[in-house]
Write an enzyme that holds these catalytic residues in place. Structure first.
Site, PDB file in Angstrom:
ATOM      1  N   PHE A 116       0.872  -1.226  -0.005  1.00 47.80           N
ATOM      2  CA  PHE A 116       0.013  -0.068  -0.026  1.00 47.80           C
ATOM      3  C   PHE A 116       0.941   1.075   0.006  1.00 47.80           C
ATOM      4  O   PHE A 116       2.051   1.045   0.766  1.00 47.80           O
ATOM      5  CB  PHE A 116      -0.921   0.069   1.191  1.00 47.80           C
ATOM      6  CG  PHE A 116      -1.956   1.360   1.280  1.00 47.80           C
ATOM      7  CD1 PHE A 116      -2.770   1.240   0.332  1.00 47.80           C
ATOM      8  CD2 PHE A 116      -1.705   2.495   1.888  1.00 47.80           C
ATOM      9  CE1 PHE A 116      -3.591   2.513  -0.014  1.00 47.80           C
ATOM     10  CE2 PHE A 116      -2.577   3.419   2.110  1.00 47.80           C
ATOM     11  CZ  PHE A 116      -3.600   3.541   1.072  1.00 47.80           C
ATOM     12  N   LYS A 129     -11.252   3.481   8.450  1.00 53.73           N
ATOM     13  CA  LYS A 129     -11.960   2.539   7.440  1.00 53.73           C
ATOM     14  C   LYS A 129     -12.738   1.464   8.513  1.00 53.73           C
ATOM     15  O   LYS A 129     -13.874   1.468   8.708  1.00 53.73           O
ATOM     16  CB  LYS A 129     -11.192   1.825   6.626  1.00 53.73           C
ATOM     17  CG  LYS A 129     -10.343   2.495   5.813  1.00 53.73           C
ATOM     18  CD  LYS A 129      -9.371   2.075   4.698  1.00 53.73           C
ATOM     19  CE  LYS A 129      -8.784   2.898   3.704  1.00 53.73           C
ATOM     20  NZ  LYS A 129      -9.269   2.786   2.327  1.00 53.73           N
TER      21      LYS A 129
HETATM   22  N1  F0G Z   1      -3.552   0.343   4.966  1.00 53.75           N
HETATM   23  C1  F0G Z   1      -4.588   0.279   4.115  1.00 53.75           C
HETATM   24  C2  F0G Z   1      -4.701  -1.143   3.398  1.00 53.75           C
HETATM   25  C3  F0G Z   1      -5.222   1.398   3.939  1.00 53.75           C
HETATM   26  O1  F0G Z   1      -6.126   1.387   2.860  1.00 53.75           O
HETATM   27  C4  F0G Z   1      -4.833   2.703   4.071  1.00 53.75           C
HETATM   28  C5  F0G Z   1      -5.616   3.658   3.782  1.00 53.75           C
HETATM   29  C6  F0G Z   1      -3.875   2.494   5.317  1.00 53.75           C
HETATM   30  C7  F0G Z   1      -3.092   1.504   5.575  1.00 53.75           C
HETATM   31  C8  F0G Z   1      -3.463   4.022   5.935  1.00 53.75           C
HETATM   32  O2  F0G Z   1      -4.301   4.338   6.643  1.00 53.75           O
HETATM   33  O3  F0G Z   1      -5.050   6.621   5.724  1.00 53.75           O
HETATM   34  O4  F0G Z   1      -5.499   6.017   8.316  1.00 53.75           O
HETATM   35  O5  F0G Z   1      -3.468   6.510   7.328  1.00 53.75           O
HETATM   36  N2  F0G Z   1      -5.886   4.008   2.764  1.00 53.75           N
HETATM   37  C9  F0G Z   1      -6.950   5.215   2.286  1.00 53.75           C
HETATM   38  C10 F0G Z   1      -7.369   4.915   0.801  1.00 53.75           C
HETATM   39  C11 F0G Z   1      -5.801   6.153   2.429  1.00 53.75           C
HETATM   40  O6  F0G Z   1      -8.121   5.984   0.482  1.00 53.75           O
HETATM   41  O7  F0G Z   1      -7.590   3.759   0.518  1.00 53.75           O
HETATM   42  P1  F0G Z   1      -4.718   6.099   7.361  1.00 53.75           P
END
Ligand code: F0G
Length: 482
Positions: free
Chosen positions: A132, A266
């Site tokens: 990610f 999330k």
């Molecule tokens: N891991 C995954 C699988 C994620 O989807 C995200 C964030 C993070 C870690 C990081 O978390 O944003 O709270 O710092 N995904 C968002 C997205 C940004 O739009 O897919 P975070």
């Protein structure tokens, strides 16, 4: 959501909640939308909410809260240290994940910072089912590198494989044997694998990874940010789990991991994050970094109101009728798009609907960012904001060369319990029009390119005046500006 049989036979996802607070949204005329995307440097991250009809940028921090979450927020016990609210969340984590120690952090990437600083040393490798953006950035920042150990099926746009997020166990073993276990910082498994279309891993696969960890004495770190979707898919797609409750599946997964972290933007439908573990050693190693970067140990940068909401949100995640809303809306949308011949990642995953921009715009080279161009074009014709998940979201190598991403996706995220089925139908309709007029869309090029996480702030322009032509055709076909 519940699968209630309709008399006239259609398969319609039926919500198991009702709306009691609403927010007004506006559909700006297409001329304003064209102006707005220009002002945003053709980067959907830089659009302003007042110019959006549907915000499908992300599911992060924008999920609808329940009445019970809102009520709990009023009870929050605020203090720098020793808050009762924090104890509530700690207890809930213990109950659901069976982990003794909980470290709060302000969001998911803060957890990644703490875990990477603690375990990644220069020259070390972190194998992952897929990277990610922020998880990779933190590993690299600490001198490590990421190796993606996905299966051959993972990157195929069209597939019937129910668990495209699985790790390839043979490749994992080979990687450890080739480099030596002492070079592996930890193994990271991501639930609901974000960048390949919200694709889940199976419980079986995680058991196999655990075996490898035990054989070589390696830590298994589980990114549970998209756990809710993954739980739904394990329950509905993994034969041996169909009679297990969501709570039982969660506990089995959690027992296999040494360290679990999550973005509560999330998981739990609030805002915040945290790390949990049963290892006192791991807890003590990471604890100091929490106080250094996040805040005291009983809030970790989060507001206590959000901590209350997370505790309730985690409990609500154990309800299949709550966690199935996103995946079932996404499945509905994917089915409608497939029927219209629009290239989309299958099987339907979690998080959102993922359009294959390389298939959609096969005349736009990857160096002109087809997924970014498609995101801009889709905003112009619909007022819907999606997110580029392709080469723009990569970073150039040290020599300044583009790293072309495996996939070029336009992600249309489905924030949980936020949009209605008519919103989904509108998105499908405008995508269908755009697909019929796809030859009008051209590429993008950078005007301002930041060196780190360039997709957030980068500004671009069109390679020719394709945006103007698109607007002209839209007005000719619809006879108006909406
Ligand atoms: N891991 C995954 C699988 C994620 O989807 C995200 C964030 C993070 C870690 C990081 O978390 O944003 O709270 O710092 N995904 C968002 C997205 C940004 O739009 O897919 P975070």
């Amino acid at each position: 959501m519940s699968m209630v049989k309709f008399f006239y036979g259609d398969n319609v996802p039926l919500e198991m909640h009702k709306t009691r607070i609403v927010q007004k949204i506006y559909l700006q005329p297409i001329e304003r939308r064209l102006q707005a995307i220009r002002e945003a440097g053709y980067n959907t991250f830089l659009l302003k909410n007042k110019d959006l009809f549907l915000d499908m940028l992300t599911d992060s921090g924008v999920n609808a809260m329940s009445d019970k979450q809102q009520a709990a927020m009023l009870e929050a016990d605020d203090s720098y240290a020793g808050s009762e609210t924090f104890t509530k969340l700690e207890e809930k984590i213990k109950e659901i994940f069976g982990k003794e120690y909980f470290l709060p952090a302000h969001q998911g990437r803060a957890c990644e910072n703490i875990i990477s600083q603690t375990y990644v040393k220069p020259g070390m490798i972190v194998p992952m089912n897929y990277h990610f953006t922020t998880s990779k950035a933190h590993v690299v920042l600490n001198g490590g590198s990421v190796e993606e150990i996905f299966t051959d099926e993972a990157l195929k746009i069209t597939s019937e494989q129910p668990f495209k997020g699985n790790m390839d166990i043979d490749k994992l073993r080979d990687l450890i044997k080739t480099n030596g276990a002492d070079k592996i910082a930890f193994i990271r498994l991501e639930a609901g694998t974000n960048l390949i279309g919200g694709q889940p891993h199976s419980l079986e696969n995680m058991r196999e990874i655990r075996k490898v960890c035990d054989e070589y004495g390696l830590l298994l770190v589980y990114d549970a940010s998209l756990l809710a979707d993954n739980l739904y898919f394990i329950k509905t797609r993994e034969e041996q789990c169909k009679d297990m409750s969501i709570r039982e599946i969660t506990r089995e997964l959690a027992d296999l991991a040494d360290i679990i972290y999550f973005s509560a933007r999330k998981l739990g439908c609030a805002r915040g994050g945290g790390i949990c573990t049963n290892s006192r050693d791991a807890y003590l190693k990471m604890r100091e970094l929490v106080t250094l970067y996040e805040g005291f140990l009983t809030y970790g940068g989060m507001s206590v109101r959000e901590i209350e909401a997370i505790a309730v949100g985690l409990e609500e995640t154990m309800d299949i009728n709550m966690i199935n809303q996103g995946p079932q809306f996404i499945e509905y949308m994917v089915k409608e798009l497939v029927e219209r011949g629009i290239p989309v990642v299958t099987p339907a995953g979690g998080l959102g609907c993922h359009i294959d921009a390389m298939g959609f715009l096969d005349h736009v080279p990857q160096t002109e960012y087809p997924a970014g161009a498609l995101a801009a074009a889709f905003y112009i014709v619909s007022g819907i904001r999606g997110m580029e998940r392709g080469t723009l979201s990569e970073q150039r190598d040290e020599a300044g060369n583009e790293i072309l991403s495996h996939m070029e996706l336009l992600r249309l995220a489905m924030p949980r319990r936020v949009y209605s089925l008519s919103h989904v139908k509108y998105a499908v309709d405008r995508l269908t029009w755009l697909y019929e007029n796809r030859h009008l869309i051209g590429g993008l090029k950078f005007v301002e390119e930041p060196s780190v996480l360039r997709f957030f702030f980068g500004r671009l322009e069109t390679t020719n005046d394709w945006d103007v032509k698109l607007v002209e055709k839209f007005k000719a076909d619809f006879g108006e500006s909406l």
